[in-house]
Design an enzyme around this catalytic site. Sequence first.
Site, PDB file in Angstrom:
ATOM      1  N   GLU A 160       4.342   6.479   4.420  1.00 30.63           N
ATOM      2  CA  GLU A 160       3.378   5.890   5.479  1.00 30.63           C
ATOM      3  C   GLU A 160       3.499   7.485   6.674  1.00 30.63           C
ATOM      4  O   GLU A 160       3.398   6.767   7.081  1.00 30.63           O
ATOM      5  CB  GLU A 160       3.661   4.675   5.553  1.00 30.63           C
ATOM      6  CG  GLU A 160       2.698   3.800   5.100  1.00 30.63           C
ATOM      7  CD  GLU A 160       2.078   2.732   4.643  1.00 30.63           C
ATOM      8  OE1 GLU A 160       2.422   1.856   6.472  1.00 30.63           O
ATOM      9  OE2 GLU A 160       1.415   2.173   4.899  1.00 30.63           O
ATOM     10  N   GLU A 208       0.092   1.576  -2.921  1.00 32.65           N
ATOM     11  CA  GLU A 208      -0.057  -0.184  -2.357  1.00 32.65           C
ATOM     12  C   GLU A 208      -0.803  -0.263  -2.146  1.00 32.65           C
ATOM     13  O   GLU A 208      -1.578   0.142  -1.999  1.00 32.65           O
ATOM     14  CB  GLU A 208       1.013  -0.391  -0.340  1.00 32.65           C
ATOM     15  CG  GLU A 208       2.533   0.393  -0.552  1.00 32.65           C
ATOM     16  CD  GLU A 208       3.497   0.069   0.495  1.00 32.65           C
ATOM     17  OE1 GLU A 208       2.682  -0.973   1.858  1.00 32.65           O
ATOM     18  OE2 GLU A 208       3.951   0.508   1.050  1.00 32.65           O
TER      19      GLU A 208
END
Length: 488
Positions: A197, A387
């Site tokens: 991220e 995810e």
Amino acid sequence: MSFQDNFLWGGAIAANQAEGAWNVDGRGPAKTDVTTGGSVKEPRYVTFIDKDGKPGKVINGQPIPEGAKYAVLDDYYYPNHDGVDFYHHYKEDIALLAEMGFKMFRLSISWSRLYPHGDEETPNPKGVEFYRSVFLECKKHAIEPLVTIWHFDTPLYLEEHYGGWNNRQLIDFYVRFATTCFKEYQGLVKYWLTFNEINNTIMMLNLFGNHAGDKEHQQGYQQLHYQFVASAKAVQIGHEIDPNNMIGCMICGITFYPGTCDPKDIMVNRHMWEKSIFYCGDVQCKGKYPTFAKRLWNEHHVQLDITEQDLEDLKHGCVDMYTFSYYMSSIETTHETDDMVSGNFAAGARNPYLTYSDWGWAQDPLGLRYYLEMIYDRYEKPLMVVENGLGAYDTLEEDGSIHDDYRIDYLRDHIKEMGKAIDNGVNLIGYTTWGCIDLVSAGTGEMRKRYGFIYVDKDDQGHGTYNRYRKDSFYWYKKVIESHGEDL
Ligand code: P53
């Protein structure tokens, strides 16, 4: 048939949230080890001893006072210290994943387990051995590891003595760490992600940074630049060490929608995509800053330390695949509204067409399809959703069962939309759901925010047997994998 036979079905965890064993076998601390547990209402705190020797705390994400030192204090509970003790349970855990038929297991390597301070010349042999054992265990069960090199866990020593990612020297430390990973695990690991991220730094400012000024943006963009260069160098080295390596970026994928059809909303929404999502993906996939980057920097008078060599490195360090997390969509609007989302890492106007999780995250399967189609069209590189999942309260029944039909519903709906994206031409090659084994939440530090197919008996105070239990979703996901996504 949307999903090919070699589709990489699996699940994901991260070292600092799952392993525990925070000070075992020579591991050094990371920021998460001085971060307390919180909840959807209570923030997580980072604890320290100030320059006069007095203990104190700041909200996670805020800087600690001048002269203070990060510290573990007696009166607080630090949930990441023990995680779910994957460090001692990995054989049992990987066997359970294999029982579900996992093809891929995403996990991260704790930087401070390999380099306790981060600036050592050579790695900690016990750390190197631990991950080798984990990867051998995966191999035994024919599970491909997908390895995140950095999952938010810069060694605390580097934060304290070098100023963390504000310092250009971090590039070299990271590259040394990444090189060790590529060399040590050559032949055992083929799929890698350089930074988890990576866009969070800047996206959090965009979402919650009303108070953030030029200084915060300068810092955020500069940190990102060093991370881009570190990632690009790692990609080049990873390819030199083993040309078979598939190395990806990892973006926090939020699908943004305009709140109304007012052209101002359409524009503001487009710009949100640029500054929160495309900015990072473009650099990592195309090897250069996008055309709109200058505007973003100018808006906040950002002056970046970028060298000619950096630009060369970016150019030659493009990733092989684009991977992202996806939990929710979000609304951008220039119009006032009282109906706001409240929760953890959730911002903006409430979308009346969606339902929200107990932590305020918009449940939007179609948003996943939108994201996949948008991104594939932009880069035409293989995609993975690395995810996705529903953080929810689970109940362990007397007989050891957990009836998590809400989680099954969430995942089913998302898998259906992935299938439609594939049918629309998207080259989606893998799906690893988040927290396939329950773990400590990154946002709130809670245990009770659970994502797993496998329940871990541990509560928010750290009590419990750490025993593992199969949830209903465990049997359901096994069936999904067996049927190549047909039997949902
Ligand atoms: P938790 C914020 C928004 C979206 C994803 O989050 C985020 C975050 C940061 O918390 O992080 C990713 O545990 C991250 C994982 C994290 C997962 O989402 O707050 O890569 O480490 O656990 C879920 O529910």
